[in-house]
Design an enzyme around this catalytic site. Structure first.
Site, PDB file in Angstrom:
ATOM      1  N   MET A  20       0.816   3.450   9.197  1.00 57.24           N
ATOM      2  CA  MET A  20       0.265   2.522  10.191  1.00 57.24           C
ATOM      3  C   MET A  20      -0.114   1.203   9.493  1.00 57.24           C
ATOM      4  O   MET A  20      -0.949   0.445   9.992  1.00 57.24           O
ATOM      5  CB  MET A  20      -0.951   3.134  10.888  1.00 57.24           C
ATOM      6  CG  MET A  20      -0.575   4.384  11.689  1.00 57.24           C
ATOM      7  SD  MET A  20      -1.664   4.749  13.070  1.00 57.24           S
ATOM      8  CE  MET A  20      -3.222   4.966  12.241  1.00 57.24           C
ATOM      9  N   ALA A  63      -1.614  -1.499   6.608  1.00 58.34           N
ATOM     10  CA  ALA A  63      -2.834  -1.633   5.782  1.00 58.34           C
ATOM     11  C   ALA A  63      -2.654  -0.769   4.532  1.00 58.34           C
ATOM     12  O   ALA A  63      -3.487   0.069   4.202  1.00 58.34           O
ATOM     13  CB  ALA A  63      -4.087  -1.244   6.556  1.00 58.34           C
ATOM     14  N   LEU A  64      -1.538  -1.006   3.880  1.00 54.81           N
ATOM     15  CA  LEU A  64      -1.095  -0.099   2.815  1.00 54.81           C
ATOM     16  C   LEU A  64      -1.981  -0.172   1.573  1.00 54.81           C
ATOM     17  O   LEU A  64      -2.544  -1.209   1.245  1.00 54.81           O
ATOM     18  CB  LEU A  64       0.351  -0.429   2.429  1.00 54.81           C
ATOM     19  CG  LEU A  64       1.375  -0.345   3.562  1.00 54.81           C
ATOM     20  CD1 LEU A  64       2.778  -0.620   3.020  1.00 54.81           C
ATOM     21  CD2 LEU A  64       1.337   1.000   4.268  1.00 54.81           C
ATOM     22  N   HIS A  65      -2.079   0.969   0.902  1.00 57.71           N
ATOM     23  CA  HIS A  65      -2.807   1.064  -0.358  1.00 57.71           C
ATOM     24  C   HIS A  65      -1.990   1.965  -1.283  1.00 57.71           C
ATOM     25  O   HIS A  65      -0.893   2.421  -0.919  1.00 57.71           O
ATOM     26  CB  HIS A  65      -4.217   1.619  -0.122  1.00 57.71           C
ATOM     27  CG  HIS A  65      -4.247   2.858   0.723  1.00 57.71           C
ATOM     28  ND1 HIS A  65      -3.785   4.076   0.278  1.00 57.71           N
ATOM     29  CD2 HIS A  65      -4.661   3.064   2.002  1.00 57.71           C
ATOM     30  CE1 HIS A  65      -3.926   4.975   1.230  1.00 57.71           C
ATOM     31  NE2 HIS A  65      -4.448   4.394   2.294  1.00 57.71           N
ATOM     32  N   GLY A 100      -2.138   4.961  -2.024  1.00 62.29           N
ATOM     33  CA  GLY A 100      -1.752   6.259  -1.462  1.00 62.29           C
ATOM     34  C   GLY A 100      -0.383   6.167  -0.782  1.00 62.29           C
ATOM     35  O   GLY A 100       0.504   7.008  -1.003  1.00 62.29           O
ATOM     36  N   HIS A 101      -0.195   5.125   0.036  1.00 58.74           N
ATOM     37  CA  HIS A 101       1.101   4.941   0.704  1.00 58.74           C
ATOM     38  C   HIS A 101       2.205   4.678  -0.328  1.00 58.74           C
ATOM     39  O   HIS A 101       3.322   5.173  -0.217  1.00 58.74           O
ATOM     40  CB  HIS A 101       1.051   3.749   1.663  1.00 58.74           C
ATOM     41  CG  HIS A 101       0.069   3.888   2.784  1.00 58.74           C
ATOM     42  ND1 HIS A 101      -1.097   3.166   2.848  1.00 58.74           N
ATOM     43  CD2 HIS A 101       0.084   4.677   3.887  1.00 58.74           C
ATOM     44  CE1 HIS A 101      -1.762   3.476   3.945  1.00 58.74           C
ATOM     45  NE2 HIS A 101      -1.073   4.402   4.598  1.00 58.74           N
ATOM     46  N   GLN A 128      -2.362   7.674  19.462  1.00 55.02           N
ATOM     47  CA  GLN A 128      -3.142   8.627  18.666  1.00 55.02           C
ATOM     48  C   GLN A 128      -4.608   8.213  18.526  1.00 55.02           C
ATOM     49  O   GLN A 128      -5.365   8.843  17.811  1.00 55.02           O
ATOM     50  CB  GLN A 128      -2.502   8.867  17.296  1.00 55.02           C
ATOM     51  CG  GLN A 128      -2.502   7.687  16.341  1.00 55.02           C
ATOM     52  CD  GLN A 128      -1.666   7.959  15.103  1.00 55.02           C
ATOM     53  OE1 GLN A 128      -0.445   7.920  15.130  1.00 55.02           O
ATOM     54  NE2 GLN A 128      -2.330   8.256  13.985  1.00 55.02           N
ATOM     55  N   ASP A 143      -4.386  13.560   4.736  1.00 54.26           N
ATOM     56  CA  ASP A 143      -4.418  13.999   6.135  1.00 54.26           C
ATOM     57  C   ASP A 143      -3.787  15.389   6.178  1.00 54.26           C
ATOM     58  O   ASP A 143      -2.669  15.569   6.682  1.00 54.26           O
ATOM     59  CB  ASP A 143      -3.646  13.012   7.018  1.00 54.26           C
ATOM     60  CG  ASP A 143      -4.302  11.646   7.019  1.00 54.26           C
ATOM     61  OD1 ASP A 143      -5.458  11.554   7.438  1.00 54.26           O
ATOM     62  OD2 ASP A 143      -3.662  10.683   6.573  1.00 54.26           O
ATOM     63  N   SER A 200      -6.966   3.596   4.536  1.00 60.22           N
ATOM     64  CA  SER A 200      -7.001   2.242   5.114  1.00 60.22           C
ATOM     65  C   SER A 200      -8.383   1.962   5.682  1.00 60.22           C
ATOM     66  O   SER A 200      -8.847   0.823   5.709  1.00 60.22           O
ATOM     67  CB  SER A 200      -5.955   2.116   6.222  1.00 60.22           C
ATOM     68  OG  SER A 200      -4.678   2.427   5.708  1.00 60.22           O
TER      69      SER A 200
HETATM   70  O1  PAF Z   1      -0.960   8.980   8.853  1.00 57.55           O
HETATM   71  C1  PAF Z   1      -0.674   7.971   9.536  1.00 57.55           C
HETATM   72  O2  PAF Z   1      -0.762   6.820   9.088  1.00 57.55           O
HETATM   73  C2  PAF Z   1      -0.232   8.163  10.967  1.00 57.55           C
HETATM   74  O3  PAF Z   1      -0.905   9.211  11.580  1.00 57.55           O
HETATM   75  C3  PAF Z   1       1.298   8.330  11.117  1.00 57.55           C
HETATM   76  C4  PAF Z   1       1.779   9.591  10.428  1.00 57.55           C
HETATM   77  C5  PAF Z   1       2.008   7.131  10.512  1.00 57.55           C
HETATM   78  C6  PAF Z   1       1.672   8.420  12.596  1.00 57.55           C
HETATM   79  O4  PAF Z   1       1.304   7.280  13.297  1.00 57.55           O
END
Ligand code: PAF
Length: 282
Positions: free
Chosen positions: A33, A35-37, A39-40, A64, A153, A189
């Protein structure tokens, strides 16, 4: 370094992926989603390590978030996201608008039962349906060989693994270890919301998860009272509300009385208006 291609439509995404596939490469998708850090970025690196062409998606998925949650305030910083992805070796960034993702009313949804009855499920009704549906759509749009998700998560990861298995998706869901700040705070994030004054307090969540894991690891100590004491300690250390602290089966996510096999200690708690989650293996 090879350039990052930014695409915003399903058609352009499929065209860009087809070019890589035509050279015999496999595709690794990293749904985010934004706002990367770090972890991504570790997910992008995970894809590269397995020989996949990394394709990241950036989409703040409205379905969500409950109406009272932080959808509008969720951090967005596309330029920084693209810079980080390019530097990490990601080859395609898919950043659709809401109209591309949901061109009309979404009559079809994906619900994963049972796993969503536990942990965050009761506190965020509809959340996992929103996640499973959007990830299903992303995987159908890109049809990657592998999809990469963080263990931070953990419930989401289990839900998505189960979805891919139950729906016979031709995609392997890969879980990657949680990346932590030097002091142990799980990268998220939402950490951007934490004012410097409460940033130190945030670490107490990870500390209490470790305290629970240490206490129940022997398999003889009952989990619920240990978790209850940890919740009290969390409140004492400055957290405002504890949604849950629990020891659960690592696969079914059902709460455990005593640890006898692979288990996970997970927690969700509030610091002001920021909800933090974290989990560790036992
Ligand atoms: O973990 C997230 O950033 C979100 O839940 C995902 C998997 C991108 C789905 O919108």
């Amino acid at each position: 370094m090879k350039a990052l291609t930014v695409v915003r439509t399903v058609a352009d995404l499929r065209r860009a992926i087809a070019e890589h596939r035509s050279t015999g490469r496999t595709i690794g998708m990293v749904p985010t989603m934004g706002a990367l850090h770090e972890g991504h970025i570790s997910l992008v690196k995970g894809a590269l390590e397995r020989g996949d062409v990394p394709v990241a998606s950036i989409f703040v998925n409205p379905t969500q978030f409950a109406p009272n949650e932080d959808f509008a305030a969720y951090p967005r910083d596309e330029d920084s996201d693209f810079t980080q992805l390019g530097a990490a070796g990601c080859r395609i960034a898919y950043a659709p608008g809401v109209e591309e993702m949901y061109p009309g009313p979404q009559l079809t949804t994906v619900t994963v039962a049972s796993l969503t009855d536990h942990l965050c499920g009761p506190f965020r009704p509809g959340h996992f349906q929103g996640v499973a549906t959007v990830v299903c759509k992303l995987l159908m749009m890109a049809v990657p060989d592998r999809g990469y998700f963080g263990e931070k998560d953990y419930q989401q990861l289990q839900v998505l693994k189960r979805m891919a298995r139950d729906l016979n998706m031709p995609v392997q869901i890969v879980g990657m270890p949680t990346i932590r700040e030097p002091d142990g705070l799980a990268m998220s994030s939402r950490n951007r919301y934490l004012a410097p004054a409460v940033r130190k307090t945030a670490l107490a969540l990870y500390q209490q998860l470790n305290a629970i894991a240490d206490a129940v690891r022997d398999g003889r100590t009952a989990c619920p009272p240990v978790a209850e004491r940890a919740a009290q300690a969390l409140l004492k250390s400055g957290f405002d509300k504890v949604d849950y602290l629990a020891v659960v089966d690592a696969e079914s996510l059902a709460p455990l009385d005593k640890v006898s096999g692979a288990a996970r200690v997970a927690g969700a708690a509030w610091l002001g208006r920021t909800r933090l989650i974290d989990n560790i293996a036992v």
